[in-house]
Design an enzyme around this catalytic site. Structure first.
Site, short mmCIF file in Angstrom:
data_model
loop_
_atom_site.label_atom_id
_atom_site.label_comp_id
_atom_site.label_asym_id
_atom_site.label_seq_id
_atom_site.Cartn_x
_atom_site.Cartn_y
_atom_site.Cartn_z
N HIS A 1 -5.87 -0.73 3.81
CA HIS A 1 -5.69 0.71 4.04
C HIS A 1 -6.96 1.49 3.70
CE1 HIS A 1 -5.32 1.85 -0.29
NE2 HIS A 1 -4.84 0.63 -0.42
N CYS B 1 -4.23 -3.93 -3.49
CA CYS B 1 -4.45 -3.98 -2.05
C CYS B 1 -5.93 -3.91 -1.73
CB CYS B 1 -3.69 -2.85 -1.37
SG CYS B 1 -1.90 -3.11 -1.43
#
Length: 263
Positions: A191, A207
């Site tokens: 992301h 992440c």
């Protein structure tokens, strides 16, 4: 004469210059022997890549899907973390995504022995994850909803329990790619982030973060399910260690209902 004003002035000047030289030498020796880690000044941005244009253009301010993205200060970026085409070091087939945790790089393998390399930020200690997964869904400008576990750790996030509207300051940034294994959400995401200066560091909650301009680029190239390997390094041993049953620390409450599922 030795006691003349001119001679004294010359002597004093020589003494000053000699002392300055000794002081400089002492400083140089001190710099060589110190055990402190000296932070180097910001380095210049990488040279232009014919595939993407010049670095300033790649990371310029832009309007995307109605949102205003600020420019990235490219003069402050380490050139190795600038998006660029490199010789593929992974040995994987085209279309595969490989994250090298040790170097903070993500590779999208291309044809002809090449790969696009992106600089990324990875999980903090305790939130690291290595393994294999598949990009199964994607979303432009996703709403971010912190999961209960995160709100418990950080009560100030309770105001976003029903979702933080998308925008340049969203923790998920301009795009999110959702990783699944065996049909189940791993809670691992690729992301964007507004924190461009976190690239190259361990700063996220499990992440892989990109500069927003880079996740927009990667998103545009992943149009179907893509195999992803997150490896501790790109050595043969790192490849063997790549498969893990561990999942990442959740950073959101799940895949949004309006996400695009890839087939």
């Amino acid at each position: 004469m030795s006691d003349s004003p001119l001679f004294s002035e010359r002597l004093n000047r020589r003494a000053f210059l000699g002392a300055s030289a000794l002081g400089a030498a002492s400083m140089a020796l001190s710099a060589c022997t110190t055990t402190e880690v000296v932070t180097p000044p910001p380095v210049a941005a990488a040279p232009p890549d014919a595939a993407f244009g010049d670095t300033a253009t790649m990371y310029a301010a832009r309007t995307d899907e109605g949102y205003q993205l600020p420019a990235i200060p490219v003069a402050k970026l380490d050139p190795k973390f600038v998006r660029q085409i490199v010789a593929d070091p992974t040995g994987e087939k085209p279309g595969t995504i490989v994250v090298d945790v040790s170097e903070h790089f993500l590779y999208l393998v291309r044809d002809g022995g090449k790969a696009i390399r992106y600089g990324v930020s990875l999980g903090k200690a305790g939130f690291g994850w290595t393994g294999s997964a598949v990009v199964q869904a994607r979303k432009k400008w996703p709403v971010w909803t912190p999961p209960p576990e995160m709100i418990q750790r950080r009560p100030e996030l309770a105001k976003f329990k029903d979702g933080m509207p998308p925008g340049p300051q969203s923790p998920l940034g301009a795009r999110a790619l959702y990783l699944f294994r065996d049909g189940k959400d791993t809670m691992y995401r690729l992301h964007g982030t507004p924190e461009w200066d976190s690239i190259g560091k361990n700063a996220s909650s499990g992440c892989v973060r990109f500069m927003n301009q880079d996740i927009i680029d990667l998103y545009s190239r992943v149009n179907g399910p893509a195999q992803v390997f997150v490896r501790p390094n790109l050595s043969a041993a790192g490849k063997i260690m790549a498969v893990s049953s561990r999942t990442a620390e959740p950073i959101d409450a799940g895949v949004p209902k309006d996400a695009e599922f890839l087939k």
